[in-house]
Design a protein around this motif. Structure first.
Motif, mmCIF file in Angstrom:
data_model
loop_
_atom_site.group_PDB
_atom_site.id
_atom_site.type_symbol
_atom_site.label_atom_id
_atom_site.label_comp_id
_atom_site.label_asym_id
_atom_site.label_seq_id
_atom_site.Cartn_x
_atom_site.Cartn_y
_atom_site.Cartn_z
ATOM 1 N N HIS A 38 0.806 -1.216 0.000
ATOM 2 C CA HIS A 38 0.000 0.000 0.000
ATOM 3 C C HIS A 38 0.839 1.266 0.000
ATOM 4 N N ASP A 39 2.126 1.160 -0.277
ATOM 5 C CA ASP A 39 2.988 2.342 -0.400
ATOM 6 C C ASP A 39 3.991 2.078 -1.518
ATOM 7 N N VAL A 40 3.610 2.434 -2.723
ATOM 8 C CA VAL A 40 4.424 2.165 -3.911
ATOM 9 C C VAL A 40 4.639 3.482 -4.647
ATOM 10 N N ARG A 41 5.856 3.960 -4.671
ATOM 11 C CA ARG A 41 6.159 5.280 -5.218
ATOM 12 C C ARG A 41 6.955 5.144 -6.516
ATOM 13 N N ILE A 42 6.700 6.065 -7.436
ATOM 14 C CA ILE A 42 7.438 6.056 -8.693
ATOM 15 C C ILE A 42 7.998 7.441 -8.969
ATOM 16 N N THR A 43 8.988 7.489 -9.833
ATOM 17 C CA THR A 43 9.571 8.760 -10.240
ATOM 18 C C THR A 43 9.669 8.811 -11.754
ATOM 19 N N THR A 44 9.801 10.015 -12.253
ATOM 20 C CA THR A 44 10.004 10.238 -13.677
ATOM 21 C C THR A 44 10.948 11.413 -13.825
ATOM 22 N N ARG A 45 11.172 11.855 -15.056
ATOM 23 C CA ARG A 45 11.976 13.052 -15.286
ATOM 24 C C ARG A 45 11.408 13.781 -16.493
ATOM 25 N N THR A 46 11.650 15.076 -16.584
ATOM 26 C CA THR A 46 11.112 15.858 -17.688
ATOM 27 C C THR A 46 12.235 16.500 -18.491
ATOM 28 N N SER A 47 11.980 16.622 -19.776
ATOM 29 C CA SER A 47 12.839 17.362 -20.701
ATOM 30 C C SER A 47 11.905 18.171 -21.581
ATOM 31 N N GLU A 48 12.049 19.477 -21.591
ATOM 32 C CA GLU A 48 11.059 20.321 -22.253
ATOM 33 C C GLU A 48 11.079 20.210 -23.769
ATOM 34 N N ASP A 49 12.096 19.571 -24.319
ATOM 35 C CA ASP A 49 12.084 19.342 -25.769
ATOM 36 C C ASP A 49 11.797 17.883 -26.127
ATOM 37 N N ASP A 50 11.530 17.053 -25.103
ATOM 38 C CA ASP A 50 11.239 15.640 -25.366
ATOM 39 C C ASP A 50 10.223 15.122 -24.351
ATOM 40 N N PRO A 51 8.935 15.355 -24.591
ATOM 41 C CA PRO A 51 7.930 14.909 -23.617
ATOM 42 C C PRO A 51 7.817 13.397 -23.510
ATOM 43 N N PHE A 52 8.216 12.662 -24.556
ATOM 44 C CA PHE A 52 8.136 11.202 -24.494
ATOM 45 C C PHE A 52 9.022 10.642 -23.393
ATOM 46 N N ASN A 53 10.132 11.307 -23.112
ATOM 47 C CA ASN A 53 11.025 10.870 -22.040
ATOM 48 C C ASN A 53 10.248 10.757 -20.738
ATOM 49 N N CYS A 54 9.465 11.771 -20.439
ATOM 50 C CA CYS A 54 8.666 11.781 -19.214
ATOM 51 C C CYS A 54 7.509 10.787 -19.289
ATOM 52 N N LEU A 55 6.747 10.844 -20.368
ATOM 53 C CA LEU A 55 5.510 10.068 -20.438
ATOM 54 C C LEU A 55 5.771 8.570 -20.453
ATOM 55 N N TYR A 56 6.757 8.138 -21.241
ATOM 56 C CA TYR A 56 6.996 6.699 -21.331
ATOM 57 C C TYR A 56 7.831 6.175 -20.164
ATOM 58 N N SER A 57 8.650 7.041 -19.563
ATOM 59 C CA SER A 57 9.290 6.630 -18.307
ATOM 60 C C SER A 57 8.228 6.387 -17.243
ATOM 61 N N THR A 58 7.217 7.238 -17.230
ATOM 62 C CA THR A 58 6.141 7.079 -16.254
ATOM 63 C C THR A 58 5.369 5.787 -16.489
ATOM 64 N N ILE A 59 4.979 5.530 -17.737
ATOM 65 C CA ILE A 59 4.241 4.295 -18.019
ATOM 66 C C ILE A 59 5.076 3.081 -17.616
ATOM 67 N N HIS A 60 6.373 3.134 -17.899
ATOM 68 C CA HIS A 60 7.279 2.045 -17.525
ATOM 69 C C HIS A 60 7.253 1.821 -16.009
ATOM 70 N N GLU A 61 7.444 2.896 -15.254
ATOM 71 C CA GLU A 61 7.484 2.760 -13.797
ATOM 72 C C GLU A 61 6.117 2.387 -13.233
ATOM 73 N N VAL A 62 5.048 2.824 -13.893
ATOM 74 C CA VAL A 62 3.704 2.409 -13.476
ATOM 75 C C VAL A 62 3.556 0.892 -13.593
ATOM 76 N N GLY A 63 4.159 0.297 -14.629
ATOM 77 C CA GLY A 63 4.138 -1.155 -14.747
ATOM 78 C C GLY A 63 4.746 -1.827 -13.535
#
Length: 491
Positions: free
Chosen positions: A234-259
Motif C-alpha cells: 500500500h505504499d508504492v512510489r514512482i519517479t520520472t523526469r522531464t525534458s522540455e524538448d522531449d515529452p516522451f522521455n517523461c511520459l513513457y518513463s512514467t508508463i514504464h514505472e507504473v508497470g
C-alpha cells in the motif's frame, strides 16, 4: 504459536524494516538535501546492519530446523523457500561487508549524480572502484567457489545463469541487427516539435499513471535523475523526469514505472510484508514495465488516444495526424540513452552492459579503463561515437549503487513480455478497440489476474509459464518486433 507462526511474525518485522530502508533510498533520490549525503550513508549502513543481524539471528536457524516444509500448504512452502534461501545467502556475507556496501553505495550514488551533471568521469571512478571491489568480495562469498557473476544474477533473477543469458542474447542479436539495418535504410525520422512545459508534462503523466491503473491513494510521482519505483503493498512510489524538448522521455518513463508499481500494488494483500509480497524477480518485474510501456503504450491503438490527449495538453505537436504521431512514438533513430531507446535497439544497449559488467566482476576490465571500453564497444555496436560521459558510462545509476547482474533482467523482461503479450492478445480479442479509447483495464486486469496477484508464489520461470501458457522464449518478442516494424516502415 508454532515455529512457522513465530518465524513469520519475525519475518513480518524484518520485511517492514526493509521497506523503511527502501524509503530512505527513495528520499535520497527525490527530496533529500544535497549536504545530507554523508549522514544518509551512515543511516543506510546502520539499517543494513540491523537487517543483516535479523536475517542471521540464531533463532531463525532454530525455527528453520524445526519446521517441516512438507507439512505446510502451497503458500507456506513458498514462504519457506524464500526465507531459507535468504538465510543461506545472508549467512555467507559478513555483516561488516554488508554494512560497508550499504555505506559506500549510498555515498557513490550522490557522487555519480554530481559527476553525471559535471560530465566528469574522473570524479566518479575512484568510488566506483570501491563499489566494484566490495561487490566482487560479496560475489565471491555468495558463489562459494562458483561463478561470481552467476551469484550476482541470482539476486535479481533466481536460477538464471550468465551462460543462459549469453545463449539468449546470441539468439536475439542477429535478428535485431538485421531488423535495425532494414529499418534505418528506409527510416525518415519523425519527431515532435513545440512547447512542452514541465508542469504540463507532469499533469499529463499523472493522468497516464491513473489510466494504466496506478492508485494514487497508495502512491505518488516525483522527479529523479533516473526514473525508478520503490516500495510494495500500500505504499508504492514512482519517479520520472522531464525534458522540455522531449515529452516522451517523461511520459513513457512514467508508463514504464507504473508497470513496476502496479505489479507491487496488485499482489494479494494476504502476502503483505512477507517474502511473497513483492515481485518474484527483476525479469518478471521488467515484463510488467515493458509490456505496459511498449506493447500497450506504444501500440497504434493507444497512441491514437494519446495523440488527442497531447494536443489538448500542448497544442501543436509538429505532427498533424495520429499515424504520424505513432511513427514519432516508435521512431527508430540514433541515440545514446538506454531508457530512451526504441524497441528495436533497446536490447543491444543491454548486451553492451552485460558484457562490460561481467568483465568488471571477473577482473578482466579495470574500472580505470571503463570509459574507453564503453566508448569502443558503443562505436562498434552502434556505428557512431559517444559524445559525452552522461551519454556513455555515466548515464545509468545501477553500477553506482552496486546493482551488478541487474542489467540483463531488462532484456529478460522484454522476452517475458513478448510471451505475455502473445497470450494477452488471444485472451482479449478487442484489445485494440479498448486501447484506442484510452481503456487499459482489460489488459491490466488480465495481467493482475494471471500474474501480478501471485507475487513470489512461484519461481520466475513458473510465473511466466503459468500466465502465458508457454515456456519462455525470445521468439514471441522477435516476431512481434519484426511484424510491428515491418508494417510501420513498409519493409
Amino acid at each position: 504459536m508454532t515455529a512457522y507462526d513465530a518465524l513469520m511474525a519475525f519475518q513480518h518485522t524484518t520485511e517492514a524494516l526493509g521497506q523503511v530502508a527502501g524509503r530512505l533510498g527513495w528520499d535520497q533520490e527525490t527530496m533529500m538535501p544535497r549536504e545530507s549525503a554523508g549522514q544518509r550513508a551512515e543511516e543506510m549502513a546502520a539499517m543494513e546492519s540491523v537487517l543483516h543481524a535479523r536475517k542471521t539471528d540464531p533463532q531463525v536457524a532454530a525455527w528453520l530446523a524445526e519446521i517441516d516444509d512438507a507439512s505446510l500448504d502451497t503458500v507456506g512452502q513458498a514462504q519457506m523457500r524464500h526465507i531459507r534461501k535468504s538465510y543461506a545467502r545472508t549467512m555467507k556475507v559478513p555483516a561488516d561487508l554488508a554494512a560497508e556496501i550499504a555505506k559506500v553505495t549510498s555515498r557513490s550514488q550522490g557522487l555519480w549524480a554530481q559527476s553525471r551533471a559535471d560530465e566528469d568521469v574522473s570524479g566518479f571512478l575512484p568510488v566506483l572502484d570501491e563499489v566494484v571491489n566490495l561487490k566482487r568480495q560479496e560475489g565471491q562469498a555468495l558463489a562459494d567457489g562458483g561463478d561470481v557473476y552467476d551469484a550476482m544474477i541470482d539476486d535479481y533473477e533466481p536460477d538464471m545463469t550468465a551462460a543462459e543469458l549469453q545463449a539468449m542474447f546470441d539468439a536475439m542479436r542477429p535478428r535485431l541487427v538485421a531488423l535495425r539495418a532494414a529499418v534505418l535504410a528506409k527510416a525518415t525520422p519523425v519527431h515532435l516539435s513545440g512547447n512542452f512545459p514541465s508542469g504540463a508534462q507532469m499533469k499529463l503523466t499523472r493522468k497516464l499513471a491513473k489510466t494504466f491503473g496506478y492508485d494514487m491513494s497508495m502512491g505518488r510521482i516525483d522527479k529523479a535523475v533516473h526514473p525508478f519505483s520503490s516500495g510494495s503493498g500500500h505504499d508504492v512510489r514512482i519517479t520520472t523526469r522531464t525534458s522540455e524538448d522531449d515529452p516522451f522521455n517523461c511520459l513513457y518513463s512514467t508508463i514504464h514505472e507504473v508497470g513496476h508499481g502496479c505489479y507491487e500494488m496488485g499482489i494479494d494483500d494476504a502476502y503483505a510484508l512477507t517474502p511473497l509480497g513483492r515481485g518474484v524477480s527483476m525479469g518478471v518485474h521488467e515484463s510488467q514495465s515493458r509490456i505496459y510501456e511498449n506493447q500497450l503504450g506504444r501500440s497504434k491503438a493507444f497512441t491514437s488516444w494519446l495523440f488527442t490527449e497531447m494536443q489538448a495538453a500542448f497544442g501543436d505537436l509538429g505532427v498533424s495526424t495520429a499515424d504520424a504521431f505513432y511513427k514519432a512514438v516508435n521512431c527508430v533513430h540514433d541515440g545514446y540513452i538506454r531508457t530512451e531507446a526504441d524497441e528495436v535497439q533497446y536490447n543491444l544497449h543491454i548486451m553492451l552492459r552485460f558484457d562490460l559488467e561481467r568483465a568488471l566482476m571477473s577482473g578482466d576490465l579495470a574500472v580505470g579503463d571503463l570509459e574507453a571500453a564503453w566508448n569502443d564497444r558503443f562505436k562498434a555496436d552502434f556505428g557512431y561515437a559517444v559524445d559525452k560521459p552522461s551519454n556513455g558510462c555515466l548515464q545509468d545509476v545501477h553500477w553506482s549503487v552496486g546493482l551488478f547482474g541487474y542489467f540483463p533482467t531488462y532484456s529478460l523482461g522484454n522476452v517475458y513480455a513478448g510471451c505475455l503479450h502473445e497470450t494477452l492478445r488471444k485472451a482479449v480479442p478487442d484489445l485494440d478497440g479498448r486501447l484506442a479509447m484510452g481503456d487499459t483495464t482489460a489488459a491490466t486486469g488480465w495481467l493482475r489476474e494471471n500474474l501480478q496477484q501471485y507475487g513470489g508464489l512461484r519461481s520466475p520461470h513458473e510465473t511466466i509459464q503459468h500466465a502465458s501458457g508457454m515456456t519462455p522464449s525470445p521468439e514471441p518478442l522477435l516476431s512481434y518486433l519484426e511484424e510491428k516494424f515491418t508494417a510501420l516502415y513498409g519493409l
